[in-house]
Design a protein around this motif. Structure first.
Motif, PDB file in Angstrom:
ATOM      1  N   GLU A  49       0.837  -1.202   0.000  1.00  0.00           N
ATOM      2  CA  GLU A  49       0.000   0.000   0.000  1.00  0.00           C
ATOM      3  C   GLU A  49       0.866   1.244   0.000  1.00  0.00           C
ATOM      4  O   GLU A  49       0.582   2.223  -0.701  1.00  0.00           O
ATOM      5  CB  GLU A  49      -0.862  -0.028   1.258  1.00  0.00           C
ATOM      6  N   LEU A  50       1.925   1.164   0.756  1.00  0.00           N
ATOM      7  CA  LEU A  50       2.847   2.296   0.853  1.00  0.00           C
ATOM      8  C   LEU A  50       3.499   2.563  -0.502  1.00  0.00           C
ATOM      9  O   LEU A  50       3.626   3.704  -0.948  1.00  0.00           O
ATOM     10  CB  LEU A  50       3.918   1.951   1.894  1.00  0.00           C
ATOM     11  N   ILE A  96      10.850   5.649  -0.073  1.00  0.00           N
ATOM     12  CA  ILE A  96       9.759   6.142   0.771  1.00  0.00           C
ATOM     13  C   ILE A  96      10.309   6.604   2.122  1.00  0.00           C
ATOM     14  O   ILE A  96       9.974   7.666   2.622  1.00  0.00           O
ATOM     15  CB  ILE A  96       8.694   5.038   0.978  1.00  0.00           C
ATOM     16  N   PHE A  97      11.204   5.792   2.644  1.00  0.00           N
ATOM     17  CA  PHE A  97      11.793   6.093   3.949  1.00  0.00           C
ATOM     18  C   PHE A  97      12.521   7.434   3.908  1.00  0.00           C
ATOM     19  O   PHE A  97      12.312   8.294   4.773  1.00  0.00           O
ATOM     20  CB  PHE A  97      12.772   4.964   4.312  1.00  0.00           C
ATOM     21  N   ILE A  98      13.328   7.613   2.877  1.00  0.00           N
ATOM     22  CA  ILE A  98      14.096   8.865   2.793  1.00  0.00           C
ATOM     23  C   ILE A  98      13.157  10.051   2.607  1.00  0.00           C
ATOM     24  O   ILE A  98      13.336  11.104   3.214  1.00  0.00           O
ATOM     25  CB  ILE A  98      15.170   8.775   1.687  1.00  0.00           C
ATOM     26  N   GLU A  99      12.132   9.828   1.813  1.00  0.00           N
ATOM     27  CA  GLU A  99      11.186  10.917   1.595  1.00  0.00           C
ATOM     28  C   GLU A  99      10.478  11.289   2.909  1.00  0.00           C
ATOM     29  O   GLU A  99      10.354  12.459   3.253  1.00  0.00           O
ATOM     30  CB  GLU A  99      10.152  10.506   0.537  1.00  0.00           C
ATOM     31  N   LEU A 100      10.045  10.273   3.647  1.00  0.00           N
ATOM     32  CA  LEU A 100       9.301  10.544   4.872  1.00  0.00           C
ATOM     33  C   LEU A 100      10.194  11.042   6.005  1.00  0.00           C
ATOM     34  O   LEU A 100       9.903  12.020   6.667  1.00  0.00           O
ATOM     35  CB  LEU A 100       8.575   9.278   5.335  1.00  0.00           C
ATOM     36  N   VAL A 101      11.270  10.337   6.215  1.00  0.00           N
ATOM     37  CA  VAL A 101      12.146  10.702   7.333  1.00  0.00           C
ATOM     38  C   VAL A 101      12.925  11.963   7.012  1.00  0.00           C
ATOM     39  O   VAL A 101      13.112  12.829   7.866  1.00  0.00           O
ATOM     40  CB  VAL A 101      13.087   9.533   7.692  1.00  0.00           C
ATOM     41  N   GLY A 102      13.304  12.060   5.759  1.00  0.00           N
ATOM     42  CA  GLY A 102      14.036  13.255   5.334  1.00  0.00           C
ATOM     43  C   GLY A 102      13.204  14.498   5.479  1.00  0.00           C
ATOM     44  O   GLY A 102      13.653  15.516   5.999  1.00  0.00           O
ATOM     45  N   SER A 103      11.927  14.414   5.085  1.00  0.00           N
ATOM     46  CA  SER A 103      11.061  15.583   5.175  1.00  0.00           C
ATOM     47  C   SER A 103      10.600  15.797   6.611  1.00  0.00           C
ATOM     48  O   SER A 103      10.272  16.907   7.007  1.00  0.00           O
ATOM     49  CB  SER A 103       9.838  15.401   4.268  1.00  0.00           C
ATOM     50  N   GLY A 104      10.595  14.683   7.384  1.00  0.00           N
ATOM     51  CA  GLY A 104      10.235  14.778   8.798  1.00  0.00           C
ATOM     52  C   GLY A 104       8.777  15.071   9.058  1.00  0.00           C
ATOM     53  O   GLY A 104       8.370  15.265  10.187  1.00  0.00           O
ATOM     54  N   GLY A 105       7.964  15.099   8.037  1.00  0.00           N
ATOM     55  CA  GLY A 105       6.562  15.413   8.244  1.00  0.00           C
ATOM     56  C   GLY A 105       5.646  14.252   8.015  1.00  0.00           C
ATOM     57  O   GLY A 105       6.029  13.225   7.492  1.00  0.00           O
ATOM     58  N   GLU A 106       4.418  14.394   8.414  1.00  0.00           N
ATOM     59  CA  GLU A 106       3.404  13.343   8.244  1.00  0.00           C
ATOM     60  C   GLU A 106       2.925  13.366   6.814  1.00  0.00           C
ATOM     61  O   GLU A 106       2.778  14.425   6.226  1.00  0.00           O
ATOM     62  CB  GLU A 106       2.234  13.606   9.191  1.00  0.00           C
TER      63      GLU A 106
END
Lengths: 313, 248
Positions: free
Chosen positions: A219-220, A302-312
């Motif tokens: 899904e992710l 996905i991880f880099i995008e999410l963790v890198g941006s730090g936002g929900e």
């Protein structure tokens, strides 16, 4: 049915929030990958869920038991492998497993059978009578998995089970985890994305003590699929990268190698723009296009995008 | 006390397999042998003019020397083998491995005390037997019941000190720090025992009472026994209280 549920689970160390209001639900029978960079709060979460430390705020339930540090009934239902499992080095592998079996009040006949079964499963039969002090890191990790399974736990917590292992050891441990599918719920924390991608059904990504996302891997991927393009050319296309980087609708362009072949991987900010303009740019480049694909992003993307941006998201 | 018997079994095995039992027994036995032999053979190693000045050594000289050696050097040995009992397990992670199983933290501590106490008591019993044998053979009759009472009181004194050491070991993760704290606490106890009004109520009075019993009838010190038992219970409770709140 939920095997694990957290409601606003928080852990502060002085002014530092190691875990900040974690709300999480893990379905029974799933292999849940808990991803995050070092220091994100993964080990704190595992220790909270196993009752080894107490939360500053919030509540959590594992296998229908509310987490309390003194809860014996909870500990009968779980298995736990710490990041660096420690043993009594004077014991042999079999002795340690028997000791853990006795702590779980298993009958002596069952302990013997279970020890044989688990030693075979983790491939330590030949070394079962050797002192643990002489075991390699991989052997200790495998013994750690065996001891965590002796009571046939309902929920198994694995804290970075592969982080200290070489590729062979990692493959062995991952294959053991894969074999546990459907037997129990596995909660596996890791910062190694490929490991999680390989064995987990569902992932939660944590960053700076906060859960960024929680979703089945497929899904992710679908959620983030539209924005990643892969282009492969017959000729050297490196000059195209700087041209693409300059475009406002492009988030990231990089040259990666896939099966030894150079591939341009482009992540678009605006997919509509990318769909319209990218074919035109490729056509005008004069290069011979071998592959043009809108791809599923890797968990790492996905991880880099999410963790890198730090936002929900 | 969930898991207590399993943990005690493990502690006893550990005392054997890590040679702690043999080390402490060896040291205590040495004191049991050396004390009577030293007094017996001393006149042969000093010049004749000095021998003439020496008093005739008695059973009590041997017993006092033996008890002094045990309560100082013996105590150091006991501190060394027990200072890391909880601290090291917390530091290296074995405590977390064990305490995430269906085991009470109280059982974890009590098992440690039982294991270490048995090691010390076995060592003390063997040293006592040897010392009794040599002293009786070389210096004449020794009151056996009084010698047994001395060792029971010494045993209680050592167990009390072990409870203090375990408390120190539960407070910090570093075994050297735990050992240092325990040494300070035990020396502090010895200093306090020298205060006339308080001395009769301290665990150290057990040692002097035992020694006096070997010499002959002596005023009883049952308060010291009660206080020692109280110290053991309080130390166990505090260790449990501390460990219950410590992060593993």
């Amino acid at each position: 049915m939920e095997a694990i549920r957290c409601e606003g689970l928080t852990k502060h160390y002085g002014s530092i929030a190691a875990l900040d209001g974690l709300n999480l639900s893990v379905a029974e029978g799933s292999i849940f990958g808990f991803l995050g960079p070092n220091g994100a709060g993964k080990t704190t979460t595992v220790k909270l869920l196993t009752g080894l430390i107490t939360p500053t705020e919030g509540r959590a339930w594992v296998a229908d038991e509310e987490i309390e540090s003194s809860s014996i009934s909870l500990r009968r239902k779980i298995g736990y492998l710490p990041e660096e499992p420690s043993f009594y080095n004077w014991m042999s592998g079999r002795e340690f497993l028997s000791f853990v079996g006795e702590l779980h009040h298993l009958p002596s006949r069952e302990i013997k059978l279970r020890c044989d079964e688990l030693l075979k499963m983790v491939d330590l039969q030949g070394d079962a009578e050797r002192r643990i002090g002489g075991y390699s890191r991989g052997m200790r990790q495998r013994l750690g998995i065996a001891q965590s399974l002796i009571n046939r736990p309902e929920v198994l917590f694995l804290d970075e089970p592969c982080s200290a292992l070489d590729p062979v050891g990692r493959r062995e441990v991952l294959s053991i985890i894969q074999r546990l599918r459907a037997e129990m719920t596995v909660f596996m924390s890791s910062h190694i994305l490929s490991d999680v991608e390989r064995v987990c059904d569902v992932v939660g990504i944590i960053s700076r003590g906060r859960l960024v996302t929680e979703s089945p891997i497929e899904e992710l991927r679908e959620r983030y699929a539209r924005s990643v393009f892969e282009l492969q050319f017959e000729e050297d296309a490196s000059h195209l990268i700087s041209q693409l980087e300059a475009l406002p609708w492009v988030a990231k362009v990089e040259m990666v190698r896939l099966n030894g072949e150079p591939i341009i991987r482009l992540q678009a900010r605006d997919v509509n723009h990318a769909n319209l303009e990218l074919p035109r740019i490729v056509a005008s480049s004069g290069l011979t296009l071998l592959r043009y694909e809108l791809t599923l992003p890797s968990l790492e993307d996905i991880f880099i995008e999410l963790v890198g941006s730090g936002g929900e998201k | 006390m969930t898991g207590l018997s399993v943990l005690i079994k493990k502690e006893l095995k550990e005392q054997l397999k890590t040679y702690k039992l043999f080390i402490v027994t060896g040291i205590f036995l040495l004191f049991g042998i050396v004390s009577p032999l030293t007094f017996y053979f001393l006149p042969e190693f000093v010049p004749e003019e000095v021998v003439a000045m020496l008093p005739a050594f008695t059973v009590m000289d041997v017993v006092k020397e033996y008890v002094e050696m045990l309560s100082f050097m013996g105590m150091l040995a006991v501190i060394l083998i027990s200072m890391g009992a909880i601290a090291t397990e917390r530091d290296c992670g074995t405590a977390a491995m064990v305490l995430c199983k269906p085991v009470g933290r109280g059982s974890f501590i009590v098992a440690k005390l039982v294991g270490l106490s048995l090691t010390t008591i076995v060592a003390l019993a063997l040293a006592g037997l040897v010392c009794y044998g040599y002293t009786s053979f070389l210096f004449g009759e020794v009151n056996g019941w009084a010698f047994l009472a001395l060792h029971l009181l010494l045993g209680l004194f050592f167990v009390t000190c072990l409870a203090v050491i375990l408390l120190c070991s539960s407070l910090v993760k570093n075994e050297l720090a735990a050992g240092g704290m325990a040494l300070v606490a035990i020396i502090g106890g010895a200093i306090v025992s020298g205060i006339p009004a308080i001395g009769d109520y301290t665990p150290n009075r057990l040692v002097s009472w035992g020694t006096e019993l070997v010499a002959g009838p002596a005023p009883s010190a049952w308060w010291a026994v009660a206080v020692s038992l109280g110290v053991i219970v309080v130390c166990l409770f505090l260790s449990w209280f501390v460990l219950q709140r410590k992060e593993l």
